[in-house]
Scaffold this active site. Structure first.
Site, PDB file in Angstrom:
ATOM      1  N   GLY A 155     -17.219  28.713  -4.710  1.00 19.58           N
ATOM      2  CA  GLY A 155     -17.323  27.614  -3.737  1.00 19.58           C
ATOM      3  C   GLY A 155     -17.610  26.256  -4.352  1.00 19.58           C
ATOM      4  N   SER A 156     -17.273  26.077  -5.642  1.00 14.10           N
ATOM      5  CA  SER A 156     -17.581  24.770  -6.242  1.00 14.10           C
ATOM      6  C   SER A 156     -16.751  23.662  -5.602  1.00 14.10           C
ATOM      7  CB  SER A 156     -17.399  24.811  -7.757  1.00 14.10           C
ATOM      8  OG  SER A 156     -16.049  25.001  -8.086  1.00 14.10           O
ATOM      9  N   ASN A 157     -15.543  23.983  -5.173  1.00 13.05           N
ATOM     10  CA  ASN A 157     -14.736  22.956  -4.491  1.00 13.05           C
ATOM     11  C   ASN A 157     -15.297  22.627  -3.115  1.00 13.05           C
ATOM     12  OD1 ASN A 157     -12.247  22.034  -6.014  1.00 13.05           O
ATOM     13  ND2 ASN A 157     -12.247  24.246  -6.376  1.00 13.05           N
TER      14      ASN A 157
ATOM     15  N   HIS B  38      -4.368  24.648  -5.410  1.00 19.09           N
ATOM     16  CA  HIS B  38      -3.899  25.663  -6.366  1.00 19.09           C
ATOM     17  C   HIS B  38      -4.135  25.137  -7.780  1.00 19.09           C
ATOM     18  CE1 HIS B  38      -1.610  29.130  -7.631  1.00 19.09           C
ATOM     19  NE2 HIS B  38      -1.013  28.343  -8.504  1.00 19.09           N
TER      20      HIS B  38
ATOM     21  N   ILE C 134      -3.156  33.946   4.854  1.00 20.70           N
ATOM     22  CA  ILE C 134      -3.471  33.457   6.202  1.00 20.70           C
ATOM     23  C   ILE C 134      -2.347  33.914   7.125  1.00 20.70           C
ATOM     24  CG2 ILE C 134      -3.857  31.380   7.609  1.00 20.70           C
ATOM     25  CD1 ILE C 134      -6.039  31.665   5.565  1.00 20.70           C
TER      26      ILE C 134
ATOM     27  N   LEU D  48      -8.807  34.035  -0.845  1.00 23.44           N
ATOM     28  CA  LEU D  48      -7.910  35.000  -1.476  1.00 23.44           C
ATOM     29  C   LEU D  48      -7.017  35.775  -0.511  1.00 23.44           C
ATOM     30  CD1 LEU D  48     -10.082  36.394  -4.407  1.00 23.44           C
ATOM     31  CD2 LEU D  48      -8.361  34.582  -4.412  1.00 23.44           C
TER      32      LEU D  48
ATOM     33  N   GLU E  19     -10.078  19.280  -9.988  1.00 24.27           N
ATOM     34  CA  GLU E  19     -10.185  19.678  -8.569  1.00 24.27           C
ATOM     35  C   GLU E  19     -11.347  18.981  -7.882  1.00 24.27           C
ATOM     36  OE1 GLU E  19      -8.253  24.095  -8.487  1.00 24.27           O
ATOM     37  OE2 GLU E  19     -10.400  23.999  -8.799  1.00 24.27           O
TER      38      GLU E  19
END
Ligand code: GRF
Length: 198
Positions: free
Chosen positions: A12-14, A103, A87, A84, A173
């Protein structure tokens, strides 16, 4: 205030970069974090920032109750940041041009099923590429396929390992994802006539 929803399965760093970027604006806030993994690091980030979470069950994203819950939040954007699971089409069709994905490579290369995390960086190194980067794109019904919103490049160095390349990509990112979200929100504001520029 725009509501953002982040879908993430990992560290969850983004997601954290987005939360921190918007902390000092009152333009947007992360209203919900959805994960496919009850052990995901992103849940600790959600707890730190007191953001509601939802652990998704297989198949749930295609169900009306879940789609209605998301609709009630009126998200300006739904951001897939290391999510991951595929959807489901029904969910994608419920939120046209609202779902974006990040991505960790320069699509259309190194994308598609199975191309995630370290697999992407390994493939880039095996192909002896001299550059890699990130792609932020709209999500459509095919993996890593929707219209590209932005790409940013970085060099691949001869001594790179998947880990060193991943670290460089993460820095790109963390810089570009929140700013791209900001840009897309500004576009929405202008389109709706709610912008000081006008
Ligand atoms: C990122 O590299 C992103 O491009 C990919 O998954 C990774 C998630 O990293 N889709 P994190 O969980 O945000 O740290």
């Amino acid at each position: 205030m725009h509501a953002l929803i982040v879908f993430a399965s990992g560290a969850g760093s983004n997601c954290k970069a987005i939360i921190q970027y918007f902390e000092c604006h009152n333009k947007a806030r992360v209203a919900l974090i959805v994960t496919s993994n009850a052990e995901a690091g992103v849940l600790a980030i959600a707890a730190d920032y007191r953001i509601p979470t939802h652990v998704l069950q297989k198949g749930e994203a295609a169900r009306s109750e879940f789609i209605e819950r998301i609709e009630q939040i009126h998200p300006a954007l739904i951001i897939l940041a290391g999510f991951l699971w595929r959807i489901p089409d029904r969910f994608i069709q419920a939120f046209p041009r609202k779902i974006i994905n990040i991505h960790p490579a320069l699509l259309p290369e190194f994308g598609g099923k199975g191309m995630y995390g370290a697999f992407v960086h390994q493939a880039v190194l095996q192909a002896h590429k001299t550059k890699s980067g990130i792609t932020i794109h709209y999500v459509d019904e095919q993996y890593d396929h929707g219209d590209v919103i932005m790409q940013a490049h970085c060099a691949v160095q001869t001594r790179d390992t998947p880990e060193t390349l991943a670290a460089r990509i993460h820095r790109l990112e963390h810089f570009f994802l929140p700013r791209t979200v900001d840009f897309l929100l500004a576009q929405q504001d202008v389109a709706a006539g709610n912008n000081d520029l006008l």
